[in-house]
Scaffold this motif. Structure first.
Motif, PDB file in Angstrom:
ATOM      1  N   VAL A  68       0.816 -10.939  -1.329  1.00 35.26           N
ATOM      2  CA  VAL A  68       0.304 -11.623  -0.144  1.00 35.26           C
ATOM      3  C   VAL A  68      -1.218 -11.691  -0.229  1.00 35.26           C
ATOM      4  N   PRO A  69      -1.804 -12.889  -0.099  1.00 32.73           N
ATOM      5  CA  PRO A  69      -3.270 -12.993  -0.166  1.00 32.73           C
ATOM      6  C   PRO A  69      -3.942 -12.287   1.004  1.00 32.73           C
ATOM      7  N   THR A  70      -5.078 -11.699   0.725  1.00 33.15           N
ATOM      8  CA  THR A  70      -5.834 -11.001   1.768  1.00 33.15           C
ATOM      9  C   THR A  70      -6.646 -11.998   2.589  1.00 33.15           C
TER      10      THR A  70
ATOM     11  N   ALA B 285       7.199  -6.505  -0.928  1.00 37.81           N
ATOM     12  CA  ALA B 285       8.420  -5.924  -1.485  1.00 37.81           C
ATOM     13  C   ALA B 285       9.644  -6.782  -1.176  1.00 37.81           C
ATOM     14  N   LEU B 286       9.636  -7.417  -0.025  1.00 38.22           N
ATOM     15  CA  LEU B 286      10.765  -8.238   0.384  1.00 38.22           C
ATOM     16  C   LEU B 286      10.891  -9.511  -0.448  1.00 38.22           C
TER      17      LEU B 286
ATOM     18  N   SER C 282       9.596  -4.948  11.761  1.00 37.74           N
ATOM     19  CA  SER C 282       8.632  -3.868  11.588  1.00 37.74           C
ATOM     20  C   SER C 282       8.587  -3.505  10.115  1.00 37.74           C
ATOM     21  N   ALA C 283       7.490  -2.925   9.703  1.00 38.35           N
ATOM     22  CA  ALA C 283       7.303  -2.611   8.286  1.00 38.35           C
ATOM     23  C   ALA C 283       8.076  -1.347   7.928  1.00 38.35           C
ATOM     24  N   SER C 284       9.407  -1.433   8.075  1.00 38.26           N
ATOM     25  CA  SER C 284      10.252  -0.292   7.745  1.00 38.26           C
ATOM     26  C   SER C 284      11.261  -0.704   6.686  1.00 38.26           C
ATOM     27  N   PRO C 285      11.553   0.139   5.723  1.00 36.59           N
ATOM     28  CA  PRO C 285      12.473  -0.227   4.642  1.00 36.59           C
ATOM     29  C   PRO C 285      13.857  -0.606   5.137  1.00 36.59           C
ATOM     30  N   GLY C 286      14.269  -0.102   6.273  1.00 42.20           N
ATOM     31  CA  GLY C 286      15.617  -0.386   6.749  1.00 42.20           C
ATOM     32  C   GLY C 286      15.847  -1.837   7.092  1.00 42.20           C
ATOM     33  N   GLN C 287      14.802  -2.594   7.384  1.00 46.16           N
ATOM     34  CA  GLN C 287      14.974  -3.998   7.759  1.00 46.16           C
ATOM     35  C   GLN C 287      14.945  -4.938   6.558  1.00 46.16           C
ATOM     36  N   ALA C 288      14.635  -4.432   5.398  1.00 52.21           N
ATOM     37  CA  ALA C 288      14.501  -5.307   4.234  1.00 52.21           C
ATOM     38  C   ALA C 288      15.820  -5.957   3.852  1.00 52.21           C
ATOM     39  N   ASP C 289      16.899  -5.229   3.971  1.00 45.85           N
ATOM     40  CA  ASP C 289      18.196  -5.786   3.581  1.00 45.85           C
ATOM     41  C   ASP C 289      18.661  -6.876   4.538  1.00 45.85           C
TER      42      ASP C 289
ATOM     43  N   SER D  91      -1.069  -6.024   9.103  1.00 47.34           N
ATOM     44  CA  SER D  91      -1.667  -4.779   8.638  1.00 47.34           C
ATOM     45  C   SER D  91      -1.343  -4.587   7.158  1.00 47.34           C
ATOM     46  N   ALA D  92      -1.941  -3.581   6.566  1.00 42.73           N
ATOM     47  CA  ALA D  92      -1.681  -3.300   5.155  1.00 42.73           C
ATOM     48  C   ALA D  92      -0.214  -2.942   4.938  1.00 42.73           C
ATOM     49  N   ALA D  93       0.381  -2.207   5.873  1.00 44.13           N
ATOM     50  CA  ALA D  93       1.788  -1.838   5.742  1.00 44.13           C
ATOM     51  C   ALA D  93       2.686  -3.066   5.837  1.00 44.13           C
TER      52      ALA D  93
END
Length: 323
Positions: A51-53, A45-46, A15-22, A36-38
């Motif tokens: 990312v191309p549209t 960021a990851l 999911s597009a949540s900062p907690g999963q990036a690590d 989605s945009a998010a």
């Protein structure tokens, strides 16, 4: 949707949540489906890339489809999908190599992706990097394209049998016209496949010239094999297109033959009934002085003349083989 795969083939939906990036640093493949945009921002960021549209994927210029930005390699190819629905179409898919991670961005679900995901468990030992995943994914795409062409060949064989089977017997008037629609469907499918193969060929040429691929012997050999397969499939698709042109010409020729046969029947009928019409016209005139008007057998003789003038041309045409 963000589907992420590790080297062992395990799947994790992010999911597009900062907690999963690590926790996403050891993924070898991240698949963005209708993002989605998010979700775009999360992956950017990851991986540290842009990312191309969806609109950018539609660009047809080579410089917009095959390029590098820093250490990231951006490639876009057109793949065939919706083949089973009878309405084949092309969808643009982005393949991005960012370090050891492959990122795919797509807005459709080509069957090749489903087949590749299904086989991940059997290939987990070979998928230790994004480049290895890309090589195997391209191999699956080529195999899927071969299946589509095989299905097209089977469809054309069936069409050929329908067109030329029992052609001497009477068939429904719209039979061949309906076959023209089927030929058009096959032509549309093969055209889409040829466009996809051309796109894949350009992408593989670009990929094989990358230094990163040349350093990986196994991936380089696999990409060379896939490139050869794509070239062979392109030649096969051209051969199928030639068969489609033959079936189209043959169908149009048979339609002309049937139309000419119908016109011939009307032409012969008009010629057969022309002499009786002439006899009836002569004796239907209202002149007062006509010798035959006083004949007692004039009426039956006129009928006999009309009958003979119709029968004699008929048997003459039969003797000539025109009927």
């Amino acid at each position: 949707m963000i589907n992420a795969y590790r080297a062992d083939g395990s799947l994790e939906t992010l999911s597009a949540s900062p907690g999963q990036a690590d926790d996403a640093q050891d993924f070898v493949w991240i698949d963005l489906l209708n993002p989605s945009a998010a979700e775009d921002a999360f992956v950017e960021a990851l991986l540290g890339i842009e990312v191309p549209t969806r609109d950018e994927l539609k660009d047809i210029e080579p410089s917009s489809r095959l390029y590098t930005v820093g250490n990231a390699i951006f490639m876009t190819s057109s793949l065939v999908w919706r083949v089973e629905s009878g309405e084949p179409a092309l969808t643009d898919v982005a393949f991005i190599l960012a370090g050891d991670t492959l990122l795919t961005v797509r807005y459709a679900e080509p069957k090749a992706f489903h087949l590749f995901v299904t086989s991940l468990g059997r290939r987990s030992g070979d998928l230790d990097s994004g480049l290895a995943v890309l090589s195997r994914l391209l191999e699956t795409i080529a195999d899927r394209t071969a299946e589509v062409l095989e299905a097209a060949v089977a469809g054309l064989d069936e069409l050929s049998r329908e067109i030329f089977r029992n052609r001497g017997k009477r068939r429904p008037p719209q039979f061949l016209e309906n076959r023209l629609a089927d030929i058009a469907d096959q032509h549309r499918l093969v055209t889409k496949v040829r466009d996809s193969l051309g796109s894949l060929s350009r992408m593989l040429t670009f990929l094989r010239n990358l230094p990163a691929l040349k350093q990986d012997r196994a991936c380089a050999d696999l990409c060379r094999t896939v490139a050869h397969d794509v070239e062979t499939l392109s030649e096969h698709a051209a051969f199928i297109a030639g068969n489609i042109s033959f079936l189209l010409d043959a169908s149009l020729g048979l339609i002309n033959v049937e139309q000419n046969a119908i016109i011939k029947i009307f032409s012969i009928a008009s010629v057969v009934f022309l002499p009786p019409t002439l006899v009836a016209s002569i004796y239907g005139m209202n002149f007062h002085f006509m010798p035959e008007l006083d004949w007692q057998l004039g009426y039956p003789l006129a009928l006999l003349a009309m009958l003979l003038s119709a029968v004699i041309p008929f048997f003459f045409f039969r003797w000539k083989g025109w009927l």
